[in-house]
Design a protein around this motif. Structure first.
Motif, PDB file in Angstrom:
ATOM      1  N   VAL A 188       0.781  -1.226   0.222  1.00 50.96           N
ATOM      2  CA  VAL A 188      -0.026  -0.038  -0.099  1.00 50.96           C
ATOM      3  C   VAL A 188       0.979   1.056   0.093  1.00 50.96           C
ATOM      4  CG1 VAL A 188      -1.643   1.167   1.356  1.00 50.96           C
ATOM      5  CG2 VAL A 188      -1.929  -1.199   1.070  1.00 50.96           C
ATOM      6  N   ILE A 189       0.533   2.370  -0.876  1.00 50.00           N
ATOM      7  CA  ILE A 189       0.965   3.630  -0.827  1.00 50.00           C
ATOM      8  C   ILE A 189       0.099   4.460  -0.445  1.00 50.00           C
ATOM      9  CG2 ILE A 189       1.980   5.403  -2.535  1.00 50.00           C
ATOM     10  CD1 ILE A 189       3.903   2.972  -2.249  1.00 50.00           C
ATOM     11  N   TYR A 209      -5.982  -6.587  -0.297  1.00 50.28           N
ATOM     12  CA  TYR A 209      -4.990  -7.232   0.652  1.00 50.28           C
ATOM     13  C   TYR A 209      -3.784  -6.436   0.895  1.00 50.28           C
ATOM     14  CZ  TYR A 209      -2.492 -10.886   3.193  1.00 50.28           C
ATOM     15  OH  TYR A 209      -1.533 -11.656   4.169  1.00 50.28           O
ATOM     16  N   ASN A 210      -3.383  -5.994   1.947  1.00 53.76           N
ATOM     17  CA  ASN A 210      -2.138  -5.168   2.046  1.00 53.76           C
ATOM     18  C   ASN A 210      -1.069  -6.169   2.435  1.00 53.76           C
ATOM     19  OD1 ASN A 210       0.012  -3.447   2.576  1.00 53.76           O
ATOM     20  ND2 ASN A 210      -0.896  -2.724   4.723  1.00 53.76           N
ATOM     21  N   ALA A 211      -0.076  -6.608   1.671  1.00 57.70           N
ATOM     22  CA  ALA A 211       1.152  -7.498   1.785  1.00 57.70           C
ATOM     23  C   ALA A 211       2.256  -6.872   2.530  1.00 57.70           C
ATOM     24  CB  ALA A 211       1.435  -8.164   0.576  1.00 57.70           C
ATOM     25  N   LYS A 212       2.051  -5.615   2.996  1.00 61.44           N
ATOM     26  CA  LYS A 212       3.058  -4.935   4.013  1.00 61.44           C
ATOM     27  C   LYS A 212       3.032  -5.580   5.230  1.00 61.44           C
ATOM     28  CE  LYS A 212       2.837  -0.525   3.431  1.00 61.44           C
ATOM     29  NZ  LYS A 212       2.435   0.777   3.430  1.00 61.44           N
ATOM     30  N   TRP A 213       4.329  -5.893   5.653  1.00 66.16           N
ATOM     31  CA  TRP A 213       5.666  -5.885   5.459  1.00 66.16           C
ATOM     32  C   TRP A 213       6.344  -7.283   4.792  1.00 66.16           C
ATOM     33  CZ3 TRP A 213       7.733  -1.022   4.751  1.00 66.16           C
ATOM     34  CH2 TRP A 213       7.237   0.047   5.472  1.00 66.16           C
ATOM     35  N   SER A 214       5.592  -7.894   4.163  1.00 68.29           N
ATOM     36  CA  SER A 214       5.979  -9.100   3.440  1.00 68.29           C
ATOM     37  C   SER A 214       6.633  -8.480   2.144  1.00 68.29           C
ATOM     38  CB  SER A 214       5.143 -10.079   3.274  1.00 68.29           C
ATOM     39  OG  SER A 214       4.846 -10.593   4.457  1.00 68.29           O
ATOM     40  N   MET A 215       6.308  -7.456   1.582  1.00 70.12           N
ATOM     41  CA  MET A 215       6.783  -6.722   0.601  1.00 70.12           C
ATOM     42  C   MET A 215       7.301  -5.408   0.950  1.00 70.12           C
ATOM     43  SD  MET A 215       3.496  -7.455  -2.070  1.00 70.12           S
ATOM     44  CE  MET A 215       4.366  -7.039  -3.603  1.00 70.12           C
ATOM     45  N   TYR A 216       8.489  -5.131   0.458  1.00 68.93           N
ATOM     46  CA  TYR A 216       9.106  -3.877   0.822  1.00 68.93           C
ATOM     47  C   TYR A 216      10.352  -3.525   0.015  1.00 68.93           C
ATOM     48  CZ  TYR A 216      11.961  -7.551   3.055  1.00 68.93           C
ATOM     49  OH  TYR A 216      12.782  -8.793   3.199  1.00 68.93           O
ATOM     50  N   ASN A 217      10.899  -2.133   0.196  1.00 69.89           N
ATOM     51  CA  ASN A 217      12.207  -1.786  -0.384  1.00 69.89           C
ATOM     52  C   ASN A 217      13.192  -2.325   0.231  1.00 69.89           C
ATOM     53  OD1 ASN A 217      10.452  -0.509  -2.216  1.00 69.89           O
ATOM     54  ND2 ASN A 217      10.980   1.607  -1.576  1.00 69.89           N
ATOM     55  N   TYR A 218      14.333  -2.556  -0.600  1.00 75.09           N
ATOM     56  CA  TYR A 218      15.549  -2.985  -0.178  1.00 75.09           C
ATOM     57  C   TYR A 218      15.990  -1.777   1.305  1.00 75.09           C
ATOM     58  CZ  TYR A 218      20.523  -4.599   0.003  1.00 75.09           C
ATOM     59  OH  TYR A 218      21.973  -5.065   0.154  1.00 75.09           O
ATOM     60  N   PRO A 219      16.713  -2.505   2.109  1.00 70.49           N
ATOM     61  CA  PRO A 219      16.918  -1.872   3.447  1.00 70.49           C
ATOM     62  C   PRO A 219      17.989  -0.489   3.149  1.00 70.49           C
ATOM     63  CG  PRO A 219      17.908  -3.800   3.603  1.00 70.49           C
ATOM     64  CD  PRO A 219      17.049  -3.781   2.287  1.00 70.49           C
ATOM     65  N   ASP A 220      18.877  -0.737   2.103  1.00 72.35           N
ATOM     66  CA  ASP A 220      19.749   0.537   2.016  1.00 72.35           C
ATOM     67  C   ASP A 220      19.379   1.328   0.556  1.00 72.35           C
ATOM     68  OD1 ASP A 220      21.911   1.864   2.118  1.00 72.35           O
ATOM     69  OD2 ASP A 220      23.455   0.492   1.299  1.00 72.35           O
ATOM     70  N   PRO A 221      19.314   2.448   0.623  1.00 74.69           N
ATOM     71  CA  PRO A 221      19.158   3.539   1.678  1.00 74.69           C
ATOM     72  C   PRO A 221      17.839   3.193   2.719  1.00 74.69           C
ATOM     73  CG  PRO A 221      18.617   4.729  -0.056  1.00 74.69           C
ATOM     74  CD  PRO A 221      18.809   3.182  -0.667  1.00 74.69           C
ATOM     75  N   PRO A 222      17.885   3.332   3.927  1.00 72.88           N
ATOM     76  CA  PRO A 222      16.556   3.520   4.469  1.00 72.88           C
ATOM     77  C   PRO A 222      15.806   4.153   4.234  1.00 72.88           C
ATOM     78  CG  PRO A 222      18.677   4.069   5.841  1.00 72.88           C
ATOM     79  CD  PRO A 222      19.146   3.782   4.670  1.00 72.88           C
ATOM     80  N   SER A 223      14.410   3.928   4.531  1.00 69.48           N
ATOM     81  CA  SER A 223      13.414   4.792   3.999  1.00 69.48           C
ATOM     82  C   SER A 223      11.986   4.288   4.852  1.00 69.48           C
ATOM     83  CB  SER A 223      13.019   5.099   2.836  1.00 69.48           C
ATOM     84  OG  SER A 223      12.477   4.052   2.111  1.00 69.48           O
ATOM     85  N   VAL A 224      10.917   5.148   4.629  1.00 70.26           N
ATOM     86  CA  VAL A 224       9.867   4.737   5.323  1.00 70.26           C
ATOM     87  C   VAL A 224       9.159   3.587   4.606  1.00 70.26           C
ATOM     88  CG1 VAL A 224       8.478   6.278   3.933  1.00 70.26           C
ATOM     89  CG2 VAL A 224       7.573   5.471   6.280  1.00 70.26           C
ATOM     90  N   CYS A 225       9.723   3.234   3.540  1.00 74.89           N
ATOM     91  CA  CYS A 225       9.166   2.213   2.653  1.00 74.89           C
ATOM     92  C   CYS A 225      10.004   0.834   2.719  1.00 74.89           C
ATOM     93  CB  CYS A 225       8.996   2.545   0.940  1.00 74.89           C
ATOM     94  SG  CYS A 225       7.931   3.870   0.682  1.00 74.89           S
TER      95      CYS A 225
END
Length: 310
Positions: free
Chosen positions: A192-193, A252-268
């Motif tokens: 979800v955005i 269906y919100n698949a967060k946080w099984s889907m996410y952006n790569y941790p580097d650089p860190p962000s809210v996503c």
């Protein structure tokens, strides 16, 4: 006298032969029935032993469509390794690479070779663009490509269609397990955005990899709403279609099984963890290698005398 007595003897002999032949025919007929029965029984035993259960490939059908560019030969080759070495259960999953019309002579040869070898490419009738309708063209084209007009193939051809970026690592077995219990109609699934939201009805799903059911694909093909609103950030535009037409009631919100790569860190972004369906923004080889290593992607490599990999 001898000639006279030979006639009844010959008659008895002929009669005995007739009885014997009749008996042999009856015996053969009985055994043929028995043999046929045993053969059918054997066939049933083999088919029951080898036939897939209802949880096998035809029970759930998923199309993963990776939107990319014609010139991204090396990226497609790498992704074929990534997806071709994954295993999953209880679903038929096809991975296809999607781009617009070819414009260069080398593309016409190189892409043709890819298709001949892999048969995993969809070429849309459009000009490569960003935010000017590529996603719309893709979803609009799918029913004509995959719907079976003969009545022989399965309908729908796929229960779900996933649109994914080529910098997203999708863990197919995790995706299958996540989708299996969900509705197969009017489904809109993803990350979800805005990133801080957990409400799947608030805005739209991120383009890293969102999923819709086949009935929504068919609706996009036939509705005027997508045709009238094409340009703009394509994932947001897709969410607008869902909201204006009141589609995607099953979200269906698949967060946080889907996410952006941790580097650089962000809210996503999120640290890599086991409960993962997709990791986005793998923009370079180092990030891909770290991600594949974390999930032990090569664990099924079999030992051999032909190589040694520590």
């Amino acid at each position: 006298m001898a000639s006279k007595s030979s006639k009844p003897n010959r008659g008895r002999f002929m009669f005995s032969c007739f009885i014997l032949i009749s008996f042999l025919c009856l015996f053969a007929s009985i055994n043929e029935v028995r043999f046929s029965g045993l053969l059918r029984l054997g066939r049933c035993a083999i088919s029951n032993e080898t036939a897939p259960t209802t949880n096998e490939s035809e029970d759930l059908r998923i199309l993963i469509s990776v939107l990319t560019l014609p010139d991204q030969y090396l990226r497609r080759h790498f992704l074929r390794l990534v997806y071709g070495t994954q295993t999953w259960e209880g679903a038929k999953v096809d991975v296809k690479f999607v781009f617009c019309n070819l414009t260069k002579e080398d593309q016409k040869v190189m892409v043709a070779l890819e298709i001949m070898l892999h048969n995993d490419i969809i070429i849309l009738n459009c000009t490569e663009n960003m935010n000017k309708g590529k996603t719309s063209t893709f979803f609009t084209s799918l029913p004509e490509m995959f719907n079976d007009t003969t009545g022989v193939g399965p309908h729908p051809p796929y229960h779900y269609v996933m649109k994914a970026d080529d910098d997203t690592y999708v863990r197919i077995n995790s995706l299958v397990r996540s989708l299996r219990p969900l509705p197969r109609e009017d489904l809109y699934y993803g990350f979800v955005i805005p990133c801080g939201s957990m409400d799947p009805f608030k805005h739209y799903m991120s383009g890293m990899g969102f999923v819709v059911s086949w009935d929504i694909v068919e609706w996009i093909h036939s509705s005027d709403i997508p045709k009238k609103h094409v340009e703009g950030p394509e994932d947001k535009v897709f969410g607008d279609w869902m909201r204006w037409a009141r589609r995607g009631k099953n979200r269906y919100n698949a967060k946080w099984s889907m996410y952006n790569y941790p580097d650089p860190p962000s809210v996503c972004s999120h640290e890599l963890w086991n409960d993962t369906i997709a990791v986005h923004l793998l923009k370079n080889q180092e990030k891909w290698i770290r991600t594949l290593s974390f999930f032990n992607h090569t664990h099924s490599l079999k030992p051999s005398k032909l190589y040694h990999i520590p």
